[in-house]
Scaffold this motif. Sequence first.
Motif, PDB file in Angstrom:
ATOM      1  N   ALA A   1       0.841  -1.419   0.006  1.00 38.67           N
ATOM      2  CA  ALA A   1       0.023   0.083  -0.083  1.00 38.67           C
ATOM      3  C   ALA A   1       0.757   1.321   0.258  1.00 38.67           C
ATOM      4  O   ALA A   1       0.510   2.294  -0.231  1.00 38.67           O
ATOM      5  N   GLN A   2       2.079   1.241   0.289  1.00 37.44           N
ATOM      6  CA  GLN A   2       3.034   2.305   0.208  1.00 37.44           C
ATOM      7  C   GLN A   2       3.212   3.051  -1.177  1.00 37.44           C
ATOM      8  O   GLN A   2       3.165   2.320  -2.246  1.00 37.44           O
ATOM      9  N   THR A   3       2.948   4.326  -1.027  1.00 36.06           N
ATOM     10  CA  THR A   3       3.221   4.985  -2.341  1.00 36.06           C
ATOM     11  C   THR A   3       4.407   5.182  -2.606  1.00 36.06           C
ATOM     12  O   THR A   3       5.239   5.700  -2.032  1.00 36.06           O
ATOM     13  N   PRO A   4       5.196   4.745  -4.072  1.00 39.48           N
ATOM     14  CA  PRO A   4       6.467   5.256  -4.286  1.00 39.48           C
ATOM     15  C   PRO A   4       6.608   6.680  -4.241  1.00 39.48           C
ATOM     16  O   PRO A   4       5.990   7.362  -4.691  1.00 39.48           O
ATOM     17  N   GLU A   5       8.030   6.818  -3.306  1.00 41.00           N
ATOM     18  CA  GLU A   5       8.212   8.266  -3.442  1.00 41.00           C
ATOM     19  C   GLU A   5       9.988   8.166  -4.159  1.00 41.00           C
ATOM     20  O   GLU A   5      10.544   7.338  -3.835  1.00 41.00           O
TER      21      GLU A   5
ATOM     22  N   THR B   1      16.566  20.143  -5.315  1.00 44.54           N
ATOM     23  CA  THR B   1      16.057  18.741  -4.926  1.00 44.54           C
ATOM     24  C   THR B   1      14.761  18.683  -5.167  1.00 44.54           C
ATOM     25  O   THR B   1      13.899  19.613  -4.592  1.00 44.54           O
ATOM     26  N   LEU B   2      14.235  17.571  -5.872  1.00 46.51           N
ATOM     27  CA  LEU B   2      12.778  17.426  -5.987  1.00 46.51           C
ATOM     28  C   LEU B   2      12.176  16.285  -5.240  1.00 46.51           C
ATOM     29  O   LEU B   2      12.866  15.276  -5.255  1.00 46.51           O
ATOM     30  N   HIS B   3      11.013  16.278  -4.863  1.00 46.21           N
ATOM     31  CA  HIS B   3      10.437  15.481  -3.861  1.00 46.21           C
ATOM     32  C   HIS B   3       9.123  14.917  -4.820  1.00 46.21           C
ATOM     33  O   HIS B   3       8.164  15.788  -4.898  1.00 46.21           O
ATOM     34  N   ILE B   4       9.157  13.917  -5.218  1.00 43.46           N
ATOM     35  CA  ILE B   4       8.141  13.090  -6.271  1.00 43.46           C
ATOM     36  C   ILE B   4       7.374  12.016  -5.678  1.00 43.46           C
ATOM     37  O   ILE B   4       8.189  11.116  -4.870  1.00 43.46           O
ATOM     38  N   LYS B   5       6.161  11.974  -5.773  1.00 39.88           N
ATOM     39  CA  LYS B   5       5.276  11.002  -5.354  1.00 39.88           C
ATOM     40  C   LYS B   5       4.409  10.438  -6.513  1.00 39.88           C
ATOM     41  O   LYS B   5       3.965  11.204  -7.432  1.00 39.88           O
ATOM     42  N   GLU B   6       4.102   9.107  -6.536  1.00 38.76           N
ATOM     43  CA  GLU B   6       3.284   8.428  -7.329  1.00 38.76           C
ATOM     44  C   GLU B   6       1.695   8.933  -7.164  1.00 38.76           C
ATOM     45  O   GLU B   6       1.321   9.337  -5.947  1.00 38.76           O
ATOM     46  N   SER B   7       1.050   9.117  -8.003  1.00 36.45           N
ATOM     47  CA  SER B   7      -0.569   9.621  -8.007  1.00 36.45           C
ATOM     48  C   SER B   7      -1.126   8.453  -8.711  1.00 36.45           C
ATOM     49  O   SER B   7      -0.463   7.975  -9.437  1.00 36.45           O
ATOM     50  N   PRO B   8      -2.327   8.475  -8.476  1.00 32.75           N
ATOM     51  CA  PRO B   8      -3.100   7.323  -9.299  1.00 32.75           C
ATOM     52  C   PRO B   8      -2.854   7.401 -10.935  1.00 32.75           C
ATOM     53  O   PRO B   8      -2.801   6.005 -11.574  1.00 32.75           O
ATOM     54  N   ASN B   9      -2.974   8.460 -11.583  1.00 32.59           N
ATOM     55  CA  ASN B   9      -2.498   8.383 -12.992  1.00 32.59           C
ATOM     56  C   ASN B   9      -1.298   9.299 -13.173  1.00 32.59           C
ATOM     57  O   ASN B   9      -1.212   9.671 -14.732  1.00 32.59           O
ATOM     58  N   GLY B  10      -0.404   9.336 -12.572  1.00 33.58           N
ATOM     59  CA  GLY B  10       0.996   9.837 -12.879  1.00 33.58           C
ATOM     60  C   GLY B  10       1.879  10.099 -11.668  1.00 33.58           C
ATOM     61  O   GLY B  10       1.941   9.175 -10.836  1.00 33.58           O
ATOM     62  N   ILE B  11       2.400  11.453 -11.349  1.00 32.17           N
ATOM     63  CA  ILE B  11       3.315  11.864 -10.497  1.00 32.17           C
ATOM     64  C   ILE B  11       2.910  13.169  -9.989  1.00 32.17           C
ATOM     65  O   ILE B  11       2.425  14.185 -10.715  1.00 32.17           O
ATOM     66  N   ILE B  12       3.139  13.554  -8.750  1.00 30.35           N
ATOM     67  CA  ILE B  12       3.152  14.868  -7.981  1.00 30.35           C
ATOM     68  C   ILE B  12       4.598  15.217  -7.695  1.00 30.35           C
ATOM     69  O   ILE B  12       5.344  14.366  -6.740  1.00 30.35           O
ATOM     70  N   ILE B  13       4.879  16.388  -8.124  1.00 33.26           N
ATOM     71  CA  ILE B  13       6.397  16.963  -7.786  1.00 33.26           C
ATOM     72  C   ILE B  13       5.800  18.104  -6.818  1.00 33.26           C
ATOM     73  O   ILE B  13       5.348  19.036  -6.908  1.00 33.26           O
ATOM     74  N   ASP B  14       6.274  17.727  -5.546  1.00 36.87           N
ATOM     75  CA  ASP B  14       5.857  18.648  -4.346  1.00 36.87           C
ATOM     76  C   ASP B  14       6.361  20.121  -4.600  1.00 36.87           C
ATOM     77  O   ASP B  14       5.469  20.976  -4.421  1.00 36.87           O
ATOM     78  N   GLU B  15       7.557  20.254  -5.345  1.00 43.31           N
ATOM     79  CA  GLU B  15       7.883  21.829  -5.529  1.00 43.31           C
ATOM     80  C   GLU B  15       6.977  22.456  -6.667  1.00 43.31           C
ATOM     81  O   GLU B  15       7.129  23.547  -6.813  1.00 43.31           O
ATOM     82  N   TYR B  16       6.509  21.786  -7.565  1.00 44.23           N
ATOM     83  CA  TYR B  16       5.539  22.132  -8.648  1.00 44.23           C
ATOM     84  C   TYR B  16       4.279  21.874  -8.625  1.00 44.23           C
ATOM     85  O   TYR B  16       3.608  21.676  -9.724  1.00 44.23           O
ATOM     86  N   LYS B  17       3.537  21.667  -7.335  1.00 45.16           N
ATOM     87  CA  LYS B  17       2.232  21.456  -7.223  1.00 45.16           C
ATOM     88  C   LYS B  17       1.453  22.497  -7.991  1.00 45.16           C
ATOM     89  O   LYS B  17       1.655  23.532  -7.732  1.00 45.16           O
TER      90      LYS B  17
END
Length: 173
Positions: free
Chosen positions: A22-26, A36-52
């Motif tokens: 259940a862990q979301t890839p980061e 440095t960019l922090h990226i998380k998986e979203s259901p259909n892609g990715i979210i880059i915290d710094e560019y939300k």
Amino acid sequence: MKRLVAAFFALTTILALNLFAAQTPEFTLKGMGSPTLHIKESPNGIIIDEYKGKVVLLNFFGKHCPWCLKEIPHLVELQKEYGKDLQIVAIHAQQPMTMAERSEFQKRFKFNYPIYEYTDNEDFVQYISQRSNWSGNLPFSIVFDKKGSAAKIIPGYAPKEDIEAMIKYLIER
């Protein structure tokens, strides 16, 4: 008693596997001179915290790729023109650039977006490769909408007008 211990062990193993699954890839992208960019998986892609909240164009390129070199000036122009709502993030996906090569590239193209080396971020590159069925051909881009969903995969070179039309559409949406 042995059955009880075995059942308890099986149950805790299943629970642990479910938690792990259940862990979301980061991912954390790091690069020479790039933030440095922090990226998380979203259901259909990715979210880059710094560019939300921005449209993100993730571009894979190579220093020896003629189509990549043709595309870079267009990406620089698009970042300049739409920078309030757009963020381009590039990953150099050939043999790593030396500091001298990177400096020469910066002088030649005047990059206004961050560049990362795939060798410093292999886990993220493998993840994107698997999710998008990218074979390694360059250039290769994925455009993500403001919510992080993959809106368009661009395998190969795309004219500036085509990329710009997609960006405008996603910004206005």
